[in-house]
Enzyme design. Structure first.
Site, PDB file in Angstrom:
ATOM      1  N   PRO A 272      -8.854   8.929   2.357  1.00  0.00           N
ATOM      2  CA  PRO A 272      -8.275   7.887   3.199  1.00  0.00           C
ATOM      3  C   PRO A 272      -7.778   6.660   2.452  1.00  0.00           C
ATOM      4  CG  PRO A 272     -10.660   7.930   3.440  1.00  0.00           C
ATOM      5  CD  PRO A 272     -10.285   9.153   2.657  1.00  0.00           C
ATOM      6  N   GLY A 273      -8.121   6.524   1.178  1.00  0.00           N
ATOM      7  CA  GLY A 273      -7.600   5.413   0.402  1.00  0.00           C
ATOM      8  C   GLY A 273      -6.166   5.620  -0.048  1.00  0.00           C
TER       9      GLY A 273
ATOM     10  N   GLU B 188      -1.014  32.566  -3.192  1.00  0.00           N
ATOM     11  CA  GLU B 188      -1.859  33.387  -2.335  1.00  0.00           C
ATOM     12  C   GLU B 188      -1.833  34.861  -2.722  1.00  0.00           C
ATOM     13  OE1 GLU B 188      -0.766  32.617   1.673  1.00  0.00           O
ATOM     14  OE2 GLU B 188      -1.719  30.641   1.726  1.00  0.00           O
TER      15      GLU B 188
ATOM     16  N   GLU C 128      -4.762  31.071  10.282  1.00  0.00           N
ATOM     17  CA  GLU C 128      -5.108  31.039   8.863  1.00  0.00           C
ATOM     18  C   GLU C 128      -6.171  32.072   8.517  1.00  0.00           C
ATOM     19  OE1 GLU C 128      -3.519  29.464   6.566  1.00  0.00           O
ATOM     20  OE2 GLU C 128      -2.206  28.431   7.985  1.00  0.00           O
TER      21      GLU C 128
ATOM     22  N   ALA D 220      -7.832  27.914   4.929  1.00  0.00           N
ATOM     23  CA  ALA D 220      -7.322  26.630   5.408  1.00  0.00           C
ATOM     24  C   ALA D 220      -5.809  26.644   5.393  1.00  0.00           C
ATOM     25  CB  ALA D 220      -7.857  25.490   4.537  1.00  0.00           C
TER      26      ALA D 220
ATOM     27  N   ARG E 284      -4.986  26.252  -8.014  1.00  0.00           N
ATOM     28  CA  ARG E 284      -4.493  24.971  -7.509  1.00  0.00           C
ATOM     29  C   ARG E 284      -3.884  24.216  -8.681  1.00  0.00           C
ATOM     30  NH1 ARG E 284      -3.553  25.571  -2.286  1.00  0.00           N
ATOM     31  NH2 ARG E 284      -5.426  26.029  -1.049  1.00  0.00           N
TER      32      ARG E 284
ATOM     33  N   GLU F 203      -5.097  34.835   5.768  1.00  0.00           N
ATOM     34  CA  GLU F 203      -5.723  34.786   4.450  1.00  0.00           C
ATOM     35  C   GLU F 203      -6.835  35.812   4.262  1.00  0.00           C
ATOM     36  OE1 GLU F 203      -6.860  30.783   3.487  1.00  0.00           O
ATOM     37  OE2 GLU F 203      -4.784  30.104   3.371  1.00  0.00           O
TER      38      GLU F 203
ATOM     39  N   GLU G 130      -4.214  12.391   5.432  1.00  0.00           N
ATOM     40  CA  GLU G 130      -4.577  13.748   5.834  1.00  0.00           C
ATOM     41  C   GLU G 130      -5.887  13.773   6.605  1.00  0.00           C
ATOM     42  OE1 GLU G 130      -5.300  18.258   4.078  1.00  0.00           O
ATOM     43  OE2 GLU G 130      -5.445  16.545   2.722  1.00  0.00           O
TER      44      GLU G 130
ATOM     45  N   ARG H 224       0.843  -1.192   0.000  1.00  0.00           N
ATOM     46  CA  ARG H 224       0.000   0.000   0.000  1.00  0.00           C
ATOM     47  C   ARG H 224       0.883   1.248   0.000  1.00  0.00           C
ATOM     48  NH1 ARG H 224      -3.103  -2.856  -1.735  1.00  0.00           N
ATOM     49  NH2 ARG H 224      -5.074  -3.631  -0.881  1.00  0.00           N
TER      50      ARG H 224
ATOM     51  N   LEU I 101      -2.009  24.103   6.699  1.00  0.00           N
ATOM     52  CA  LEU I 101      -1.403  22.911   7.279  1.00  0.00           C
ATOM     53  C   LEU I 101      -1.160  23.075   8.772  1.00  0.00           C
ATOM     54  CD1 LEU I 101       1.363  22.157   4.614  1.00  0.00           C
ATOM     55  CD2 LEU I 101      -0.873  21.051   4.826  1.00  0.00           C
TER      56      LEU I 101
END
Length: 208
Positions: free
Chosen positions: A119-120, A148, A97, A80, A68, A101, A124, A41, A82
């Protein structure tokens, strides 16, 4: 049976890290399946993120538009970022944030929802906060750079964002999940019944 996610960890017989980037890495695990077989995996190791659905007194959501590169689109999103510091309090990160922002602060914070984005293939975890009682932050605006520097800011009625999400016009994960969760919360027990801003987050344990 309760419909609730539960912790579980299958045996890993070997782990390698074929790629390490600036913020994330790729890990390869050899995992033992229930039938005794072993499979490989590959997944992205991610520090986690926070997002802020900032709702003003007129029922509008603060959104920003940002390029993006992986999807080659400018997406409307909610603020948003990290969790750059291990063990960082997610509320503190969310407040940072929102300030950086949008140059906005909030007097009322609650947890809207917690999600795993993909999740696959990635670990995160994102905590989406609801921020209310908004006002302009003091001091100078935070100096932004790179993508930004080209951001656009807007305040959009909640219903318009829901319409856009269901029409396939808005695609950012946190924006879509956030506005639909907000709609569900309002239709249910109400926004004041949401979890407190310092609610436990097992996916990313944090310091008080």
């Amino acid at each position: 049976m309760a419909i609730k996610d539960t912790p579980e960890e299958w045996t890993v017989t070997a782990t390698t890290t074929p790629f390490t980037g600036n913020k994330t890495s790729v890990r390869t695990d050899e995992v033992v399946m229930p039938d005794g077989s072993t499979v490989t995996r590959d997944y992205q190791v991610h520090p986690g993120s926070v997002a802020v659905l900032a709702l003003d007194e007129e029922g509008r959501v603060l959104v920003l538009r940002q390029y993006r590169h992986p999807v080659r689109q400018k997406l409307w999103e909610i603020p948003a970022g990290l969790l750059d510091i291990p063990g960082e309090n997610p509320l503190h990160a969310a407040q940072r944030e929102l300030y950086e922002e949008a140059h906005v602060k909030a007097g009322d914070w609650r947890v809207l929802t917690d999600v795993y984005t993909t999740p696959g293939g990635c670990d995160e975890a994102v905590r989406i906060f609801l921020a209310r009682d908004l006002s302009e932050a003091e001091g100078e605006r935070f100096e932004v750079s790179e993508e930004e520097a080209d951001m656009e800011l807007a305040r959009v009625p909640q219903d318009e964002l829901v319409r856009g999400a269901l029409a396939g016009e808005l695609h950012n994960n946190c924006l879509v999940v956030g506005v639909l969760a907000l709609t569900a919360a309002r239709a249910g027990a109400g926004l004041d019944a949401l979890r407190p801003a310092d609610a436990p987050w097992p996916a990313r344990p944090f310091e008080a």
